[in-house]
Design a protein around this motif. Sequence first.
Motif, PDB file in Angstrom:
ATOM      1  N   UNK A   1       0.857  -1.184   0.000  1.00 15.10           N
ATOM      2  CA  UNK A   1       0.000   0.000   0.000  1.00 15.10           C
ATOM      3  C   UNK A   1       0.894   1.234   0.000  1.00 15.10           C
ATOM      4  N   UNK A   2       0.285   2.411   0.087  1.00 18.77           N
ATOM      5  CA  UNK A   2       1.052   3.648  -0.028  1.00 18.77           C
ATOM      6  C   UNK A   2       2.053   3.820   1.107  1.00 18.77           C
ATOM      7  N   UNK A   3       3.151   4.513   0.805  1.00 20.46           N
ATOM      8  CA  UNK A   3       4.172   4.856   1.789  1.00 20.46           C
ATOM      9  C   UNK A   3       3.731   6.140   2.477  1.00 20.46           C
ATOM     10  N   UNK A   4       3.697   6.112   3.801  1.00 19.77           N
ATOM     11  CA  UNK A   4       3.202   7.251   4.577  1.00 19.77           C
ATOM     12  C   UNK A   4       4.315   8.063   5.226  1.00 19.77           C
ATOM     13  N   UNK A   5       5.513   7.484   5.377  1.00 24.08           N
ATOM     14  CA  UNK A   5       6.608   8.202   6.020  1.00 24.08           C
ATOM     15  C   UNK A   5       7.936   7.566   5.635  1.00 24.08           C
ATOM     16  N   UNK A   6       8.998   8.332   5.824  1.00 28.54           N
ATOM     17  CA  UNK A   6      10.335   7.821   5.559  1.00 28.54           C
ATOM     18  C   UNK A   6      11.352   8.598   6.375  1.00 28.54           C
ATOM     19  N   UNK A   7      12.516   7.981   6.590  1.00 30.89           N
ATOM     20  CA  UNK A   7      13.606   8.633   7.324  1.00 30.89           C
ATOM     21  C   UNK A   7      14.927   8.058   6.858  1.00 30.89           C
ATOM     22  N   UNK A   8      15.956   8.911   6.857  1.00 29.93           N
ATOM     23  CA  UNK A   8      17.302   8.467   6.530  1.00 29.93           C
ATOM     24  C   UNK A   8      18.029   8.072   7.802  1.00 29.93           C
ATOM     25  N   UNK A   9      18.807   6.990   7.728  1.00 26.37           N
ATOM     26  CA  UNK A   9      19.602   6.546   8.864  1.00 26.37           C
ATOM     27  C   UNK A   9      20.715   7.547   9.135  1.00 26.37           C
ATOM     28  N   UNK A  10      21.064   7.753  10.408  1.00 25.67           N
ATOM     29  CA  UNK A  10      22.077   8.762  10.735  1.00 25.67           C
ATOM     30  C   UNK A  10      23.510   8.339  10.435  1.00 25.67           C
TER      31      UNK A  10
ATOM     32  N   UNK B   1       8.126   7.403  11.690  1.00 24.14           N
ATOM     33  CA  UNK B   1       9.256   6.595  12.120  1.00 24.14           C
ATOM     34  C   UNK B   1      10.475   7.472  12.319  1.00 24.14           C
ATOM     35  N   UNK B   2      11.375   7.006  13.190  1.00 23.32           N
ATOM     36  CA  UNK B   2      12.567   7.782  13.525  1.00 23.32           C
ATOM     37  C   UNK B   2      13.675   6.826  13.936  1.00 23.32           C
ATOM     38  N   UNK B   3      14.884   7.076  13.416  1.00 22.05           N
ATOM     39  CA  UNK B   3      16.047   6.282  13.780  1.00 22.05           C
ATOM     40  C   UNK B   3      16.629   6.741  15.105  1.00 22.05           C
ATOM     41  N   UNK B   4      17.110   5.792  15.902  1.00 22.12           N
ATOM     42  CA  UNK B   4      17.940   6.109  17.067  1.00 22.12           C
ATOM     43  C   UNK B   4      19.171   6.843  16.537  1.00 22.12           C
ATOM     44  N   UNK B   5      19.705   7.830  17.260  1.00 26.10           N
ATOM     45  CA  UNK B   5      20.853   8.589  16.742  1.00 26.10           C
ATOM     46  C   UNK B   5      22.078   7.747  16.388  1.00 26.10           C
ATOM     47  N   UNK B   6      22.245   6.603  17.038  1.00 30.70           N
ATOM     48  CA  UNK B   6      23.372   5.725  16.692  1.00 30.70           C
ATOM     49  C   UNK B   6      23.026   4.753  15.570  1.00 30.70           C
ATOM     50  N   UNK B   7      21.765   4.787  15.116  1.00 33.93           N
ATOM     51  CA  UNK B   7      21.350   3.941  14.010  1.00 33.93           C
ATOM     52  C   UNK B   7      21.092   2.497  14.403  1.00 33.93           C
ATOM     53  N   UNK B   8      20.950   2.210  15.681  1.00 32.77           N
ATOM     54  CA  UNK B   8      20.798   0.837  16.163  1.00 32.77           C
ATOM     55  C   UNK B   8      19.351   0.389  16.283  1.00 32.77           C
ATOM     56  N   UNK B   9      18.415   1.348  16.364  1.00 29.39           N
ATOM     57  CA  UNK B   9      17.002   1.049  16.567  1.00 29.39           C
ATOM     58  C   UNK B   9      16.153   1.961  15.678  1.00 29.39           C
ATOM     59  N   UNK B  10      14.908   1.554  15.491  1.00 31.31           N
ATOM     60  CA  UNK B  10      13.927   2.353  14.771  1.00 31.31           C
ATOM     61  C   UNK B  10      12.670   2.424  15.628  1.00 31.31           C
ATOM     62  N   UNK B  11      12.154   3.637  15.813  1.00 28.56           N
ATOM     63  CA  UNK B  11      10.864   3.817  16.492  1.00 28.56           C
ATOM     64  C   UNK B  11       9.805   4.034  15.426  1.00 28.56           C
ATOM     65  N   UNK B  12       8.654   3.380  15.597  1.00 22.81           N
ATOM     66  CA  UNK B  12       7.538   3.541  14.666  1.00 22.81           C
ATOM     67  C   UNK B  12       6.273   3.869  15.448  1.00 22.81           C
ATOM     68  N   UNK B  13       5.460   4.758  14.890  1.00 17.63           N
ATOM     69  CA  UNK B  13       4.160   5.093  15.471  1.00 17.63           C
ATOM     70  C   UNK B  13       3.076   4.697  14.499  1.00 17.63           C
TER      71      UNK B  13
ATOM     72  N   UNK C   1      17.654   4.046   4.026  1.00 14.58           N
ATOM     73  CA  UNK C   1      16.408   4.779   4.223  1.00 14.58           C
ATOM     74  C   UNK C   1      15.367   3.786   4.742  1.00 14.58           C
ATOM     75  N   UNK C   2      14.545   4.269   5.683  1.00 13.74           N
ATOM     76  CA  UNK C   2      13.428   3.473   6.198  1.00 13.74           C
ATOM     77  C   UNK C   2      12.134   4.038   5.633  1.00 13.74           C
ATOM     78  N   UNK C   3      11.209   3.160   5.303  1.00  7.18           N
ATOM     79  CA  UNK C   3       9.886   3.576   4.837  1.00  7.18           C
ATOM     80  C   UNK C   3       8.830   2.910   5.706  1.00  7.18           C
ATOM     81  N   UNK C   4       7.761   3.648   5.979  1.00  2.91           N
ATOM     82  CA  UNK C   4       6.611   3.111   6.705  1.00  2.91           C
ATOM     83  C   UNK C   4       5.406   3.199   5.792  1.00  2.91           C
ATOM     84  N   UNK C   5       4.475   2.266   5.959  1.00  2.00           N
ATOM     85  CA  UNK C   5       3.406   2.157   4.976  1.00  2.00           C
ATOM     86  C   UNK C   5       2.037   1.924   5.612  1.00  2.00           C
TER      87      UNK C   5
END
Length: 191
Positions: free
Chosen positions: A18-27, A65-77, A32-36
């Motif tokens: 389905x459609x992509x609703x959000x994205x973020x670049x890893x630090x 969605x948001x990457x942890x600043x060290x790039x080890x985790x991803x938070x999704x809402x 790149x992460x995509x949420x759908x």
Amino acid sequence: EPCGPGTNLLKTLKGHMMSISCMAYAPKKDIVATGSDDTTWKLWTVPNGELIMCGEGHQDWIGGLSFHPRGTHLATGSGDATVKVWDFVNACCVLTLSEHSQSIWSVDWHVTGDFILSGSMDHTCKLWDFATQKRRFTYRAHVDSVNTVKWQPYSNYFASGSGDKTISLWDIRHNLCVQTFYGHENSINEV
């Protein structure tokens, strides 16, 4: 030239149902992460577009969605009213935060990696402590959906934007709204 003068489309990433609703670049890496709306998130290499990981576990669309600043985790809402934290080393969800009463549009990780913000259709922002895995505070000032939350870099302040056409600036040291900005004629979708 579909991308405009002087630009070229390098790759189209296909993988969501389905459609992509959000994205973020890893630090830290070219990822790149995509949420759908299909309830999943995916990690892609940039620029070649290889799918390297995906996550399933939400019961509704992913709004932020948001990457942890060290790039080890991803938070999704999600539309299921939860924030989930995903661990890349173990390739699994390690934390589910579920105190919002309605869908979550936005999440943002603090630069220290200690805190996560979430903004929800329940008109609130919540501050989550990653170490204790608990809600630290709920911020209430908006009279409509909180569509976006964003930390001011390297500070104790964050901004929230709402369907009530205002932006609020918050100080987490005192848990107070220190400024409200008026003047928009429509919903605030990004700060």
